[in-house]
Design a protein around this motif. Sequence first.
Motif, PDB file in Angstrom:
ATOM      1  N   GLY A  97     -10.334 -29.922 -13.543  1.00  0.00           N
ATOM      2  CA  GLY A  97      -9.291 -30.209 -14.522  1.00  0.00           C
ATOM      3  C   GLY A  97      -8.648 -28.976 -15.120  1.00  0.00           C
ATOM      4  O   GLY A  97      -8.181 -29.014 -16.261  1.00  0.00           O
ATOM      5  N   VAL A  98      -8.601 -27.878 -14.368  1.00  0.00           N
ATOM      6  CA  VAL A  98      -8.068 -26.626 -14.920  1.00  0.00           C
ATOM      7  C   VAL A  98      -6.787 -26.150 -14.231  1.00  0.00           C
ATOM      8  O   VAL A  98      -6.315 -25.048 -14.517  1.00  0.00           O
ATOM      9  CB  VAL A  98      -9.131 -25.497 -14.900  1.00  0.00           C
ATOM     10  N   VAL A 127     -13.675 -22.668 -18.068  1.00  0.00           N
ATOM     11  CA  VAL A 127     -14.646 -23.578 -18.667  1.00  0.00           C
ATOM     12  C   VAL A 127     -15.948 -23.510 -17.877  1.00  0.00           C
ATOM     13  O   VAL A 127     -15.958 -23.095 -16.721  1.00  0.00           O
ATOM     14  CB  VAL A 127     -14.121 -25.040 -18.677  1.00  0.00           C
ATOM     15  N   ASP A 128     -17.020 -23.928 -18.507  1.00  0.00           N
ATOM     16  CA  ASP A 128     -18.304 -24.013 -17.814  1.00  0.00           C
ATOM     17  C   ASP A 128     -18.335 -25.333 -17.046  1.00  0.00           C
ATOM     18  O   ASP A 128     -18.252 -26.401 -17.660  1.00  0.00           O
ATOM     19  CB  ASP A 128     -19.450 -23.964 -18.821  1.00  0.00           C
ATOM     20  N   PRO A 129     -18.431 -25.287 -15.717  1.00  0.00           N
ATOM     21  CA  PRO A 129     -18.459 -26.535 -14.937  1.00  0.00           C
ATOM     22  C   PRO A 129     -19.591 -27.482 -15.322  1.00  0.00           C
ATOM     23  O   PRO A 129     -19.507 -28.681 -15.081  1.00  0.00           O
ATOM     24  CB  PRO A 129     -18.626 -26.060 -13.493  1.00  0.00           C
ATOM     25  N   LEU A 130     -20.649 -26.969 -15.946  1.00  0.00           N
ATOM     26  CA  LEU A 130     -21.777 -27.811 -16.336  1.00  0.00           C
ATOM     27  C   LEU A 130     -21.605 -28.414 -17.733  1.00  0.00           C
ATOM     28  O   LEU A 130     -22.379 -29.281 -18.132  1.00  0.00           O
ATOM     29  CB  LEU A 130     -23.085 -27.022 -16.277  1.00  0.00           C
ATOM     30  N   GLU A 132     -20.043 -30.891 -20.011  1.00  0.00           N
ATOM     31  CA  GLU A 132     -19.316 -32.156 -19.858  1.00  0.00           C
ATOM     32  C   GLU A 132     -18.066 -32.229 -20.729  1.00  0.00           C
ATOM     33  O   GLU A 132     -17.117 -32.921 -20.388  1.00  0.00           O
ATOM     34  CB  GLU A 132     -20.247 -33.331 -20.157  1.00  0.00           C
ATOM     35  N   THR A 133     -18.041 -31.494 -21.839  1.00  0.00           N
ATOM     36  CA  THR A 133     -16.866 -31.518 -22.722  1.00  0.00           C
ATOM     37  C   THR A 133     -15.755 -30.602 -22.224  1.00  0.00           C
ATOM     38  O   THR A 133     -14.635 -30.689 -22.696  1.00  0.00           O
ATOM     39  CB  THR A 133     -17.236 -31.096 -24.158  1.00  0.00           C
ATOM     40  N   LYS A 134     -16.069 -29.724 -21.289  1.00  0.00           N
ATOM     41  CA  LYS A 134     -15.099 -28.758 -20.727  1.00  0.00           C
ATOM     42  C   LYS A 134     -14.435 -27.916 -21.815  1.00  0.00           C
ATOM     43  O   LYS A 134     -13.250 -27.626 -21.786  1.00  0.00           O
ATOM     44  CB  LYS A 134     -14.035 -29.461 -19.872  1.00  0.00           C
ATOM     45  N   GLU A 135     -15.235 -27.513 -22.802  1.00  0.00           N
ATOM     46  CA  GLU A 135     -14.723 -26.652 -23.869  1.00  0.00           C
ATOM     47  C   GLU A 135     -14.269 -25.326 -23.270  1.00  0.00           C
ATOM     48  O   GLU A 135     -14.963 -24.725 -22.446  1.00  0.00           O
ATOM     49  CB  GLU A 135     -15.812 -26.412 -24.914  1.00  0.00           C
TER      50      GLU A 135
END
Length: 165
Positions: A97-98, A127-130, A132-135
Amino acid sequence: GISRFYERIMGASTVNISDSSVSIAVGDRGQTLTFRCHPDGLMANNIRHHDFSFESSEEVDNLEYDGKTSYPMNYGPHISLYISNLPHAYQAAVDLGVLYVNPRFKRRAYTETEAIDQCMFRIIDVVDPLDETKEVILRLEHEVRAVVTRDGKKYKSYPLFEIQV
């Protein structure tokens, strides 16, 4: 999280990691990115590597333009990285989603076919792929470029003489 992002999208490897920095190798020929913690730590949260604006107020209200998702223009800095497997990287960016399209530039890759034809696509959110919030960890525009064109020839702006695929 930064290391996992580049590994997932670009097949990069982490070459050095410490409490205050991480270095990542992208591609086969010495492209490296090094991220360091700001000396002010969390107090440095006002640092921005982007400068967004929309082309018109209409786009803010309607995030679709000519049937395509509308993105804000970024007038901040961007970096370019060359990779040998553009389709894989593009799909990984979509899955995470980036994907980002900067309307400031004429070349815009809304689809994988457009990315392959233009030998590039863009991302802006790391974002960190792990997570779940994709902060967003970092917002920095990346122009991800192919080493070769669709027909296998060296891409015109690839800065190295030899292609290693």
